[in-house]
Enzyme design. Structure first.
Site, PDB file in Angstrom:
ATOM      1  N   SER A 132      36.045  20.932-131.882  1.00  0.00           N
ATOM      2  CA  SER A 132      37.482  20.610-131.884  1.00  0.00           C
ATOM      3  C   SER A 132      37.638  19.601-133.009  1.00  0.00           C
ATOM      4  CB  SER A 132      37.888  19.950-130.555  1.00  0.00           C
ATOM      5  OG  SER A 132      39.156  19.322-130.665  1.00  0.00           O
ATOM      6  N   TYR A 145      37.424  12.800-123.992  1.00  0.00           N
ATOM      7  CA  TYR A 145      37.283  14.144-124.568  1.00  0.00           C
ATOM      8  C   TYR A 145      36.714  14.049-125.988  1.00  0.00           C
ATOM      9  CZ  TYR A 145      38.695  18.820-126.215  1.00  0.00           C
ATOM     10  OH  TYR A 145      38.712  20.092-126.736  1.00  0.00           O
TER      11      TYR A 145
END
Ligand SMILES: NC(=O)c1ccc[n+]([C@@H]2O[C@H](COP(=O)([O-])OP(=O)(O)OC[C@H]3O[C@@H](n4cnc5c(N)ncnc54)[C@H](OP(=O)(O)O)[C@@H]3O)[C@@H](O)[C@H]2O)c1
Length: 219
Positions: A132, A145
């Site tokens: 990501s 995250y």
């Protein structure tokens, strides 16, 4: 027929990557925790095998991967399964922290350890880690995250060096937002429909799969 293992293949990007690789002639091993979604993807592909498994369970990962290598000619692993919980850092719950680190980091490590020894000497073999842009830079209300994705980046870059002298291609993919079920249980993103579709991202990934590091920024 060469097989590719994809974790989190029942929805979102994993599903689209499975369809993309199937179109290109690969057999797919579809991994996830939900039988129904995996079976739906299998119906669309036909040349696929479903493994219902939680990648957080190291013993299950080892046992199921061992049996897969007996039956299929595995050439690649795509570590795609991942979860996210978002919000102010001080309010992130313990189960959310553990869930993200266990799934995104440990699950990726368990899968890679279970698969890599059987493929790293094969020509054309690969491990692709779906990370990501959260693995590239810090973001507000995404601290844990982001930390989990930085860990996968560190793992990937280190394995690239460790396996440099072998045929296995180890790569990292860093993408911005995608319109997937990932956002279903979160208010962190108001309108995920403005993001790229997972199908578009899967196409870009497949076409540029030879890159060691692929960055696909948000539109
Ligand atoms: N959507 C975005 O904006 C975005 C942006 C950048 C990166 N990413 C990353 O892209 C990857 C794919 O996400 P997505 O957007 O396609 O979301 P998604 O549709 O929620 O897909 C995640 C998949 O992972 C599976 N999964 C979750 N925990 C698992 C576990 N413990 N064991 C096995 N499978 C598990 C889920 O299936 P089950 O629940 O059935 O197991 C699901 O199919 C993730 O790593 C995510 O962090 C997403």
């Amino acid at each position: 027929m060469k097989s590719v293992i994809i974790t989190g293949a029942g929805s979102g990007l994993g599903r689209e990557l499975a369809l993309q690789y199937a179109n290109e002639g690969y057999h797919l091993i579809l991994v996830g925790r939900t039988t129904e979604t995996l079976e739906e993807v299998k119906k669309l592909i036909t040349n696929a095998h479903v493994i219902v498994m939680d990648i957080r369970n190291k013993q299950e990962v080892n046992e199921k991967m061992k049996s897969i290598f007996k039956d299929y000619e595995v050439i690649g692993l795509i570590n795609n399964a991942g979860i996210g919980y978002f919000g102010p850092f001080e309010q992130v719950k313990e189960y959310e922290i553990e869930g993200m680190l266990h799934t995104n980091v440990l699950g990726t490590m368990y899968m890679t350890q279970a698969v890599l020894p059987s493929i790293y000497e094969l020509e054309g073999s690969f491990v692709m880690n779906i990370i990501s842009t959260a693995g590239l830079r810090g973001k507000v209300h995404e601290a844990v995250y982001v930390a989990s994705k930085f860990a996968v980046r560190g793992l990937t870059e280190s394995l690239q060096k460790e396996y440099e002298a072998t045929p296995v291609h180890i790569s990292a993919v860093y993408m911005g937002g995608m319109n997937t079920p990932f956002w279903n249980r979160s208010h962190h993103v108001k309108d995920p429909s403005r993001f790229r579709s997972p199908k578009e991202v899967a196409k870009i990934i497949f076409s540029q799969r030879e890159k060691d590091c692929l960055v696909i920024e948000s539109k």
